[in-house]
Every structure is written in C-alpha cells, then in structure tokens.
Design an enzyme around this catalytic site. Sequence first.
Site, short mmCIF file in Angstrom:
data_model
loop_
_atom_site.label_atom_id
_atom_site.label_comp_id
_atom_site.label_asym_id
_atom_site.label_seq_id
_atom_site.Cartn_x
_atom_site.Cartn_y
_atom_site.Cartn_z
N LYS A 75 -2.95 -6.57 8.51
CA LYS A 75 -4.39 -6.74 8.26
C LYS A 75 -4.72 -7.38 6.92
O LYS A 75 -5.69 -8.11 6.81
CB LYS A 75 -5.14 -5.42 8.45
CG LYS A 75 -4.87 -4.39 7.39
CD LYS A 75 -5.62 -3.10 7.72
CE LYS A 75 -5.34 -2.06 6.68
NZ LYS A 75 -5.27 -0.70 7.24
N ARG B 127 -10.58 10.83 7.73
CA ARG B 127 -11.00 9.54 8.24
C ARG B 127 -10.89 9.68 9.76
O ARG B 127 -11.48 10.62 10.30
CB ARG B 127 -10.18 8.38 7.65
CG ARG B 127 -10.96 7.05 7.72
CD ARG B 127 -10.22 5.87 7.15
NE ARG B 127 -9.12 5.43 8.02
CZ ARG B 127 -8.35 4.36 7.79
NH1 ARG B 127 -8.56 3.63 6.72
NH2 ARG B 127 -7.38 4.04 8.62
C1 LIG Z 1 -4.26 -0.04 6.98
C2 LIG Z 1 -3.62 0.95 7.85
C3 LIG Z 1 -2.23 1.15 7.78
C4 LIG Z 1 -1.36 0.45 6.78
O1 LIG Z 1 -1.64 0.93 5.50
P1 LIG Z 1 -0.80 0.46 4.21
O2 LIG Z 1 -1.25 1.36 3.15
O3 LIG Z 1 -1.14 -0.96 3.99
O4 LIG Z 1 0.63 0.67 4.56
C5 LIG Z 1 -1.66 2.06 8.67
N1 LIG Z 1 -2.43 2.73 9.56
C6 LIG Z 1 -3.75 2.56 9.66
C7 LIG Z 1 -4.52 3.34 10.67
C8 LIG Z 1 -4.39 1.67 8.79
O5 LIG Z 1 -5.72 1.51 8.90
#
Ligand SMILES: *Cc1c(COP(=O)(O)O)cnc(C)c1O
Length: 360
Positions: free
Chosen positions: A41, A136
């Site tokens: 992302k 969350r």
């Molecule tokens: C963004 C996200 C991740 C990855 O997070 P990082 O801190 O970049 O490793 C994993 N799971 C979910 C649900 C996320 O939104």
Amino acid sequence: MNRSRLTAPRLQIDLDKVYHNAQVLVSRLNERGISVTGVTKATLGFPEIARAWLRAGVSGLADSRIENIDTLRRANVVATFVLIRSPMLSQVDQVSALADVSLNTELEVIRSLSSAAGKLNRTHGIVLMVELGDLREGIMPELMDKTVAEVLRLPNISLEGIGANLACRSGVSPDAVNMAKLSSLVDSLELTFGIVINTVSGGNSANLDWALSCVNIGRINNLRLGEALLLGCEPLHRKTIEGLHTDAITLIAEVIESKEKPSRPWGEIAQSAFGEVAKNDDTGSRTQSILAIGCQDVDPEGLMAPSGIVILGASSDHLVVDSSNYPSRLSVGDEVSFQLNYSALLRAMTSPYVAKVITC
Ligand SMILES: *Cc1c(COP(=O)(O)O)cnc(C)c1O
C-alpha cells in the site's frame, strides 16, 4: 553534487536493497514457521517492488486499496492478492473480481461478497479479523463463534483464516498475551466447528520483535509486512532491523534558493501557512536554502536530512533548510538526498509530483 539534471523531486528505489530486505525477513520468519505477505500500500502498487518481493519469497501480496491490486494485476504481477482493508459495500464486485482474499469484520459485507463472487462463479477467501485491544478493525473475540457459524453457511465464500492487527491505532504492542489469545481462539474455533484454519495472520511490521524473539509462536503462521520490508525498521520504536537497509528508497530534492539570511524573522509575527508559529531564536546569520519540495510531495516531518542540514520548515511547495554546516555550500541546482519514514514515503509515493526512479 549531481549536475546531470535528472527529474526532481524523485524517489530513488534501489531494487537490490528492496529485494535484500525482503529476502532476509522472509528467511528469518520462515525459520519460525511464519510466511510473509508483502503489503504494497505504501508503494501505490509499484510492480517492480512487488516482483522483487515475490522473487524474495513472499507468499502473497496485500494492499488496502483495490485500485492498487488492479494496478498490479494489469502489470501482470502473478500472486495471491489480499485486500487488507474491509471491503466497501460499493466495491464488492471489484473486490471479488480482483482479490483472492479479503480481511473482513462485517457479516453484511461478507454476505455481499458471497453474492458478488457467486455472479462471477468464483470463491472468495475470507480472513476474519479479531479485535485484540488496539481498537481499529476486528470482531470482539466473544462474538467470533457466531460470526464463523454464519460465514461457513455462505456460498462462494471460504474461511481462509483468522487475523489480527495491532499497533496501528492505539499503539498496543503485540506480545505473548495477545498473541496467545489469538492462538487459543483459533484452536477453539477449529474444535467447535470441526474445521481447519489454514492462515493465522498475527499482524504487521509491529509484530516482528515478538515474532523473532518469542518462545512460543503458537498458531501464528503469517505476518503482513510493509514498513519493515521497505524501510528496514520496525514501527514500535522505529529501530533499524539488524541486517536490513534503511535507504532502499530515498528522496532527492533540488535547491532553488540558497542565501545568507538572518535566523530571525522580522515584522509582526502571526501564523504561517500551515499554522505553526516560527521559532524565534537568534542564531545570527545562517546559510538558508530552499528545496523545491513541500507538503504536496512528502510529509516534511518524516524526512531525515543528511548531516549538516537542518529542516527549518515547510509549506506546500517549499522546504526551508539551514545548510550552514553542510560540508559543501549548497547552490541552486544542487540535489539533497533524504531518508524517509513511513508517513513521508507514503505521501511521496502517492504524489504525482514525485518521480519514481529505479536505480539498480
Ligand atoms: C498497513 C497494514 C499492514 C502492514 O503494516 P506495516 O506496518 O506497513 O507492516 C498490515 N495489515 C493491515 C491490516 C494494514 O492495514
């Protein structure tokens, strides 16, 4: 100093370092029975990064936005694609067409995915997210039984796994207690429903400390990693992970003004463009430089300047720095290279004003 006049600002992406970071983490975690899903992302679905991760052994690719998964598919990246934000009801058709699996918390959405997948004659995989305290996304643990019972009844839906996400909203750290809770929940669901839960996705980059040091990994067999792969650091204390590159991606900006100026503004002082009040200490005459980059391109708070350069402030399009202690005098046209934190990387990657250049 680079005078070849490349496009600026630009992100320089060193694919060898991107690959190295992924390869090291994949092998350290595989040793502990954990697969890595690469989270794209922060890269806006950048195909070359995704391909480097796949070469390094990630088991799948994940993104929070279906548009980025679409971008990767169109670039012919072949992988299992996971949508890691709960699908919007307005996007279930795209989600069932483009993602193999999605993370879910709402039965209404899963029902809607079921009929969307039915129309396409496909099976859509579901990972149910459990709330473990970060507040969350997630289903409250005591309501998991009821949810799973409903999900198992839906056509064109397969329950692929159970997952959790910590440290994103409230900073709750993954630890022995909450990870054991996830494991025991999985055991109990398997017992209650006579099913096998293949994937237990423990969390994101914030889980690394726990995953690499814990005594008992329990049932956790997957992590979803973005930041750690891209920036080589873990997000709980922003420590560098041993053996990883923190400069796989760097930001280059170009100087458009460089002058000796007093350190102290004059005139009546009110708020600046972004509401801050300028610091007012008088440190005499300084070399002040302006770089052609601002809040439309990057989160200035997340930039790490090279030694000898201090960031003084930023507006939409200007980054003002004190370059008095920089080894060489900065002149118009010179370039300065910055390291980025996650927030700065995210904004730069998604800014149309920042070029993305592969350097290896
Ligand atoms: C963004 C996200 C991740 C990855 O997070 P990082 O801190 O970049 O490793 C994993 N799971 C979910 C649900 C996320 O939104």
